[in-house]
Design a protein around this motif. Structure first.
Motif, mmCIF file in Angstrom:
data_model
loop_
_atom_site.group_PDB
_atom_site.id
_atom_site.type_symbol
_atom_site.label_atom_id
_atom_site.label_comp_id
_atom_site.label_asym_id
_atom_site.label_seq_id
_atom_site.Cartn_x
_atom_site.Cartn_y
_atom_site.Cartn_z
ATOM 1 N N TYR A 70 0.843 -1.196 0.000
ATOM 2 C CA TYR A 70 0.000 0.000 0.000
ATOM 3 C C TYR A 70 0.882 1.252 0.000
ATOM 4 N N PRO A 78 -1.230 0.493 7.372
ATOM 5 C CA PRO A 78 -2.451 0.086 6.686
ATOM 6 C C PRO A 78 -2.547 -1.431 6.554
ATOM 7 N N THR A 79 -3.770 -1.912 6.472
ATOM 8 C CA THR A 79 -4.027 -3.338 6.260
ATOM 9 C C THR A 79 -4.985 -3.471 5.083
ATOM 10 N N TYR A 80 -5.190 -4.690 4.631
ATOM 11 C CA TYR A 80 -6.097 -4.921 3.517
ATOM 12 C C TYR A 80 -7.507 -4.473 3.875
ATOM 13 N N HIS A 83 -6.992 0.189 4.705
ATOM 14 C CA HIS A 83 -5.844 0.961 4.218
ATOM 15 C C HIS A 83 -6.250 2.379 3.850
ATOM 16 N N HIS A 86 -4.757 5.023 1.260
ATOM 17 C CA HIS A 86 -3.720 4.404 0.426
ATOM 18 C C HIS A 86 -4.345 3.695 -0.775
ATOM 19 N N SER A 127 -9.047 2.915 -3.793
ATOM 20 C CA SER A 127 -8.032 1.920 -3.426
ATOM 21 C C SER A 127 -7.333 1.353 -4.653
ATOM 22 N N TRP A 168 4.135 0.323 2.303
ATOM 23 C CA TRP A 168 3.786 -0.610 3.365
ATOM 24 C C TRP A 168 3.525 -1.977 2.742
ATOM 25 N N ALA A 170 2.030 -5.538 2.128
ATOM 26 C CA ALA A 170 0.739 -6.158 2.425
ATOM 27 C C ALA A 170 0.939 -7.491 3.144
#
Length: 212
Positions: A70, A78-80, A83, A86, A127, A168, A170
């Motif tokens: 990301y 951030p995460t899936y 995020h 991002h 996204s 970042w 993933a």
């Protein structure tokens, strides 16, 4: 004296009603330059689903690895699932003696719908927006020259051009997804057709061991 006072009031009134141009202190972000490691450099691109982009770049001669992640926003860690601002992005690790940044930019535009805003194919939303990142002014010029050429050819380029700041990585299950799940529905229906379309445009950059 009364006439002068009236004139002053008129001038002040007209000044208050005149729109004042807002001054912005916003400056162009200073790009972060990622150091060369073991002779390898890194480039960063957002172009829809990172599964697709990872597969495309890993098929290019001179690219050692593509990592999904990301970038382009401000959210920390951030995460899936979260995020925020991002975009899905990819870190491309490549040997500049074999493949140039300019070629990677050519690959970027050859492997996407150049004019699609906020998405690629069926993947819609911020996204999945297209962003092409630069780490220095030389890279920025390469990107701008390419966009100028595409514009001259009649394209309305949707990709943002942004100074690279941070990438970042993933979650593990996103890495090498197409390679590990070749029969998954999305890979069969979206990723592979997208790769084939790109490969037909730039066959000379494809590794001889890669096919679909």
């Amino acid at each position: 004296m009364k006439l002068i006072s009236t004139l002053i009031l008129i001038i002040l009134a007209s000044t208050c009603n005149t729109p004042v141009e807002k001054k912005t202190d916003k400056k162009e972000a200073i790009p972060v330059q990622v150091n060369t490691q073991d002779g390898l450099e890194r480039a960063y691109f957002s172009s829809g689903c990172f599964w697709c982009v990872e597969e495309i770049y890993e098929s290019v001669v001179g690219v050692q690895e593509a990592i999904s992640g990301y970038s382009g926003g401000t959210t920390e860690n951030p995460t899936y699932r979260n995020h925020s601002d991002h975009a899905e992005a990819n870190e491309i690790i490549y040997d500049p003696k074999i493949v140039s940044f300019k070629t990677l930019v050519d690959v970027y535009f050859a492997s996407q719908n150049i004019e699609q805003v906020n998405g690629q194919g069926p993947d819609i939303g911020e996204s999945y927006r297209s962003i092409i990142f630069y780490q220095n002014q030389e890279q920025k010029k390469i990107i701008e020259d390419k966009i100028a050429a595409l514009t001259n050819d009649g394209f309305k380029v949707a990709a943002e051009v942004k100074a690279f700041e941070k990438f970042w990585i993933a979650e593990d299950y996103h890495q090498d997804y197409a390679k590990l799940h070749p029969n998954q529905g999305y890979i069969q229906g979206v990723s592979i057709p997208r790769w084939r379309k790109f490969a037909s445009k730039m066959p000379d950059v494809i590794k001889p061991t890669v096919s679909h």
